[in-house]
Write a protein that holds these residues in place. Structure first.
Motif, PDB file in Angstrom:
ATOM      1  N   PHE A  11       1.225  59.464  50.025  1.00 58.51           N
ATOM      2  CA  PHE A  11       1.690  58.561  50.958  1.00 58.51           C
ATOM      3  C   PHE A  11       3.115  57.940  49.488  1.00 58.51           C
ATOM      4  O   PHE A  11       3.882  57.645  49.887  1.00 58.51           O
ATOM      5  N   ALA A  12       1.551  57.027  48.538  1.00 56.85           N
ATOM      6  CA  ALA A  12       2.854  57.008  47.507  1.00 56.85           C
ATOM      7  C   ALA A  12       3.739  57.096  46.724  1.00 56.85           C
ATOM      8  O   ALA A  12       5.101  57.167  46.340  1.00 56.85           O
ATOM      9  N   GLY A  13       2.830  58.628  46.528  1.00 54.93           N
ATOM     10  CA  GLY A  13       4.103  59.286  45.889  1.00 54.93           C
ATOM     11  C   GLY A  13       5.185  59.997  46.434  1.00 54.93           C
ATOM     12  O   GLY A  13       7.205  60.441  45.753  1.00 54.93           O
ATOM     13  N   LEU A  14       5.400  60.368  47.551  1.00 52.41           N
ATOM     14  CA  LEU A  14       6.021  60.811  48.464  1.00 52.41           C
ATOM     15  C   LEU A  14       7.143  59.403  48.813  1.00 52.41           C
ATOM     16  O   LEU A  14       8.446  59.815  48.664  1.00 52.41           O
ATOM     17  N   SER A  15       7.519  58.647  49.115  1.00 51.84           N
ATOM     18  CA  SER A  15       7.899  57.389  49.272  1.00 51.84           C
ATOM     19  C   SER A  15       8.778  57.446  48.169  1.00 51.84           C
ATOM     20  O   SER A  15       9.954  56.675  48.372  1.00 51.84           O
ATOM     21  N   ALA A  16       7.717  57.305  46.732  1.00 52.20           N
ATOM     22  CA  ALA A  16       8.346  56.883  45.641  1.00 52.20           C
ATOM     23  C   ALA A  16       9.901  57.807  45.214  1.00 52.20           C
ATOM     24  O   ALA A  16      11.177  57.621  45.425  1.00 52.20           O
ATOM     25  N   ALA A  17       9.048  59.342  45.637  1.00 61.20           N
ATOM     26  CA  ALA A  17      10.588  60.507  45.350  1.00 61.20           C
ATOM     27  C   ALA A  17      11.814  60.435  46.399  1.00 61.20           C
ATOM     28  O   ALA A  17      12.811  60.635  45.506  1.00 61.20           O
ATOM     29  N   LEU A  18      11.544  59.606  47.726  1.00 62.43           N
ATOM     30  CA  LEU A  18      12.843  59.398  48.177  1.00 62.43           C
ATOM     31  C   LEU A  18      13.287  58.771  47.579  1.00 62.43           C
ATOM     32  O   LEU A  18      14.666  59.037  47.809  1.00 62.43           O
ATOM     33  N   GLN A  19      12.937  57.511  47.438  1.00 64.88           N
ATOM     34  CA  GLN A  19      14.326  56.980  46.394  1.00 64.88           C
ATOM     35  C   GLN A  19      14.675  57.518  45.344  1.00 64.88           C
ATOM     36  O   GLN A  19      15.872  57.057  45.483  1.00 64.88           O
ATOM     37  N   ARG A  34      -5.144  67.584  48.043  1.00 62.10           N
ATOM     38  CA  ARG A  34      -6.266  66.307  48.658  1.00 62.10           C
ATOM     39  C   ARG A  34      -5.873  64.570  48.526  1.00 62.10           C
ATOM     40  O   ARG A  34      -6.542  64.284  48.270  1.00 62.10           O
ATOM     41  N   PRO A  35      -5.516  64.029  49.839  1.00 59.78           N
ATOM     42  CA  PRO A  35      -4.971  62.565  49.867  1.00 59.78           C
ATOM     43  C   PRO A  35      -6.695  62.315  50.340  1.00 59.78           C
ATOM     44  O   PRO A  35      -7.719  62.185  51.220  1.00 59.78           O
ATOM     45  N   ARG A  36      -6.757  60.573  50.257  1.00 55.51           N
ATOM     46  CA  ARG A  36      -7.725  60.177  50.242  1.00 55.51           C
ATOM     47  C   ARG A  36      -8.563  60.331  51.650  1.00 55.51           C
ATOM     48  O   ARG A  36      -9.323  60.394  51.508  1.00 55.51           O
ATOM     49  N   ASN A  37      -7.548  60.346  52.808  1.00 57.26           N
ATOM     50  CA  ASN A  37      -8.268  59.818  53.640  1.00 57.26           C
ATOM     51  C   ASN A  37      -7.590  60.688  55.020  1.00 57.26           C
ATOM     52  O   ASN A  37      -7.843  61.536  56.209  1.00 57.26           O
ATOM     53  N   ARG A  38      -7.811  62.449  54.234  1.00 55.41           N
ATOM     54  CA  ARG A  38      -7.706  63.511  54.801  1.00 55.41           C
ATOM     55  C   ARG A  38      -8.501  64.229  55.709  1.00 55.41           C
ATOM     56  O   ARG A  38      -9.089  64.905  56.893  1.00 55.41           O
ATOM     57  N   MET A  39      -9.945  63.821  55.503  1.00 56.87           N
ATOM     58  CA  MET A  39     -11.481  63.970  56.442  1.00 56.87           C
ATOM     59  C   MET A  39     -10.711  63.257  57.569  1.00 56.87           C
ATOM     60  O   MET A  39     -11.763  63.623  58.982  1.00 56.87           O
ATOM     61  N   SER A  40     -10.557  62.285  57.703  1.00 56.02           N
ATOM     62  CA  SER A  40      -9.706  61.336  59.183  1.00 56.02           C
ATOM     63  C   SER A  40      -9.365  62.212  60.031  1.00 56.02           C
ATOM     64  O   SER A  40      -8.151  62.843  59.988  1.00 56.02           O
ATOM     65  N   LEU A  41      -9.963  61.764  61.624  1.00 58.65           N
ATOM     66  CA  LEU A  41      -8.646  62.800  62.142  1.00 58.65           C
ATOM     67  C   LEU A  41      -7.503  61.878  62.594  1.00 58.65           C
ATOM     68  O   LEU A  41      -6.602  62.849  63.825  1.00 58.65           O
ATOM     69  N   ALA A  42      -7.917  60.807  61.936  1.00 60.66           N
ATOM     70  CA  ALA A  42      -6.033  59.754  62.296  1.00 60.66           C
ATOM     71  C   ALA A  42      -6.645  58.367  61.449  1.00 60.66           C
ATOM     72  O   ALA A  42      -7.290  57.771  61.895  1.00 60.66           O
ATOM     73  N   ALA A  43      -5.203  58.461  61.729  1.00 58.89           N
ATOM     74  CA  ALA A  43      -4.621  57.208  60.511  1.00 58.89           C
ATOM     75  C   ALA A  43      -4.516  55.805  61.501  1.00 58.89           C
ATOM     76  O   ALA A  43      -3.805  56.675  62.678  1.00 58.89           O
ATOM     77  N   PRO A  53      -2.558  62.065  63.164  1.00 58.95           N
ATOM     78  CA  PRO A  53      -3.488  63.049  61.762  1.00 58.95           C
ATOM     79  C   PRO A  53      -3.182  61.962  60.426  1.00 58.95           C
ATOM     80  O   PRO A  53      -1.525  62.755  60.526  1.00 58.95           O
ATOM     81  N   PRO A  54      -3.575  62.294  59.668  1.00 58.45           N
ATOM     82  CA  PRO A  54      -2.866  61.900  58.168  1.00 58.45           C
ATOM     83  C   PRO A  54      -1.770  62.863  57.941  1.00 58.45           C
ATOM     84  O   PRO A  54      -1.467  62.883  56.604  1.00 58.45           O
ATOM     85  N   THR A  55      -2.597  64.299  57.926  1.00 57.93           N
ATOM     86  CA  THR A  55      -2.210  64.984  57.733  1.00 57.93           C
ATOM     87  C   THR A  55      -0.613  65.464  58.510  1.00 57.93           C
ATOM     88  O   THR A  55       0.038  66.233  57.559  1.00 57.93           O
ATOM     89  N   ASP A  56      -0.909  65.268  59.455  1.00 56.84           N
ATOM     90  CA  ASP A  56       0.907  65.239  60.014  1.00 56.84           C
ATOM     91  C   ASP A  56       1.838  64.245  59.567  1.00 56.84           C
ATOM     92  O   ASP A  56       3.013  64.447  59.418  1.00 56.84           O
ATOM     93  N   ILE A  57       1.540  63.039  59.664  1.00 57.57           N
ATOM     94  CA  ILE A  57       2.074  62.437  58.756  1.00 57.57           C
ATOM     95  C   ILE A  57       3.271  62.952  57.459  1.00 57.57           C
ATOM     96  O   ILE A  57       3.899  62.802  56.476  1.00 57.57           O
ATOM     97  N   LEU A  58       1.332  63.025  56.692  1.00 55.60           N
ATOM     98  CA  LEU A  58       2.284  63.764  55.206  1.00 55.60           C
ATOM     99  C   LEU A  58       3.309  64.961  55.307  1.00 55.60           C
ATOM    100  O   LEU A  58       3.907  65.033  54.655  1.00 55.60           O
ATOM    101  N   ASP A 263      -2.507  53.585  46.164  1.00 60.68           N
ATOM    102  CA  ASP A 263      -4.081  53.159  45.570  1.00 60.68           C
ATOM    103  C   ASP A 263      -4.594  53.315  44.546  1.00 60.68           C
ATOM    104  O   ASP A 263      -5.522  52.189  44.270  1.00 60.68           O
ATOM    105  N   LEU A 264      -4.309  53.597  43.632  1.00 55.99           N
ATOM    106  CA  LEU A 264      -4.905  54.012  41.702  1.00 55.99           C
ATOM    107  C   LEU A 264      -4.365  52.257  41.545  1.00 55.99           C
ATOM    108  O   LEU A 264      -4.553  52.075  40.495  1.00 55.99           O
ATOM    109  N   ALA A 265      -2.718  51.535  42.313  1.00 58.29           N
ATOM    110  CA  ALA A 265      -3.039  50.472  41.038  1.00 58.29           C
ATOM    111  C   ALA A 265      -2.844  49.305  42.547  1.00 58.29           C
ATOM    112  O   ALA A 265      -1.985  48.134  42.478  1.00 58.29           O
ATOM    113  N   THR A 266      -3.909  49.230  43.091  1.00 52.19           N
ATOM    114  CA  THR A 266      -4.027  47.782  43.554  1.00 52.19           C
ATOM    115  C   THR A 266      -5.704  47.541  44.655  1.00 52.19           C
ATOM    116  O   THR A 266      -6.505  49.069  44.540  1.00 52.19           O
TER     117      THR A 266
END
Ligand SMILES: Cc1cc2nc3c(=O)[nH]c(=O)nc-3n(C[C@H](O)[C@H](O)[C@H](O)COP(=O)(O)OP(=O)(O)OC[C@H]3O[C@@H](n4cnc5c(N)ncnc54)[C@H](O)[C@@H]3O)c2cc1C
Length: 303
Positions: A11-19, A34-43, A53-58, A263-266
């Protein structure tokens, strides 16, 4: 030599890349996938994507970047970052080293889960970290909080106030819970032996009967020690669950040319924050390429 290497393509890296993509800057995104919420069925709680699903968003984030020819991906782990402003080298797990003028750290954090049999399997499904992300789906049902520090009391009070009348705090040896009984929160001092996933989640104790909950909330500790951020020596602050990278208003760190987001910066974790801070890191990185000195690194804190 890339303009920027982004460590972590979620989420953070791809958003930075878009700018940076929209300024036609050359960017390499290194990602282990391996995004942190990969095991969740839905974000949840992500506007426009609530319940997806987080993987669909990514996948959609990645698809957006595909139309920008200056963006490249390397699906590998970044190991070590050396060098400095305008001349960083990133050593990777499986490929040749890569070179970049700026670094954006966006590799998230590593959850250190409690060593309780059955917990890891249920993580992100019936063992949850955050009422905002997953509380609505279990509201009104029996809930538990497994204490891992003083924040557990706060979490139990939140859940009791707005999610369920039936909340149990599993104290796990944590003290300072005396006021909870009068707030309508059950307190159980017994030591859980293991968790069993079924419809919800069953807790088996050392003594006495099992207890059944729709979900257990717990806060994992996090660790940055072995990560690229940890090894690079960027300044850290201490949050309630562990360290996070200290950043300024444009996500700059105290190492010149290095930005950090997500997440690593907050100390408070959420997809929206990661996307917002990622965008700021991308813009900050771009400004620093255009106008050297415009975004000074943070002062190093005294050891
Ligand atoms: C179980 C669970 C459920 C959650 N549910 C929600 C929710 O419903 N809604 C919500 O808003 N938030 C939720 N969150 C929080 C959300 O997952 C994070 O806030 C978000 O993923 C942070 O994004 P990020 O880009 O900072 O890091 P991450 O999404 O963790 O991505 C980091 C990326 O970097 C990669 N990486 C790591 N190290 C390296 C390396 N050395 N080299 C290359 N790549 C590397 C990883 O593999 C990963 O792909 C949840 C968290 C958990 C733990």
């Amino acid at each position: 030599m890339f303009d920027a290497a982004i460590i972590g393509g979620s989420f953070a890296g791809l958003s930075a890349a878009l700018q940076l993509a929209r300024a036609s800057r050359s960017v390499l995104i290194l990602d282990e996938g391996r995004p942190r919420n990969r095991m969740s069925l839905a974000a949840h709680g992500v506007p426009g994507w609530d319940g997806v699903p987080p993987t669909d968003i990514l996948a959609r984030f990645r698809a957006d970047l595909a139309k920008y020819p200056t963006i490249s991906f390397m699906d590998t782990r970044a190991e070590e970052i050396s060098g400095g402003l305008d001349a960083f080298t990133v050593a990777t797990e499986t490929r040749n080293p890569v070179h970049a003028r700026r670094i954006i750290l966006a590799h998230g954090v590593q959850d250190v889960l409690p060593d309780l049999p059955g917990l890891a399997e249920a993580w992100g499904r019936t063992v949850l970290h955050c009422p905002y992300c997953h509380g609505y789906e279990v509201k009104g049902r029996p809930l538990a909080v497994r204490a891992s520090g003083p924040m557990a009391v706060h979490q139990a009070q939140m859940l009791r106030a707005d999610w369920s009348d039936d909340v149990t705090l599993l104290t796990n040896g944590v003290e300072g819970v005396d006021a909870l009984a009068s707030a309508g929160i059950r307190v159980d001092h017994r030591e859980p032996l293991r968790l069993v996933t079924g419809d919800g989640i069953r807790v088996c104790f050392q003594d006495g009967p099992d207890a059944e909950f729709a979900a257990i909330f717990t806060a994992p500790e996090i660790d940055l020690t072995g990560s690229p951020a940890g090894r690079l020596g960027v300044g850290l602050s201490e949050g309630p669950m562990g360290p996070f990278v200290r950043t300024g208003p444009m996500q700059q760190t105290d190492v010149p040319g290095v930005f950090a987001a997500g997440d690593l910066a907050t100390p408070m974790w959420n997809v929206n924050y990661a996307v917002g801070d990622g965008a700021r890191a991308g813009a900050g990185c771009h400004q620093s390429l255009l106008f050297p000195g415009f975004i000074p690194a943070l002062e190093k804190e005294a050891a």
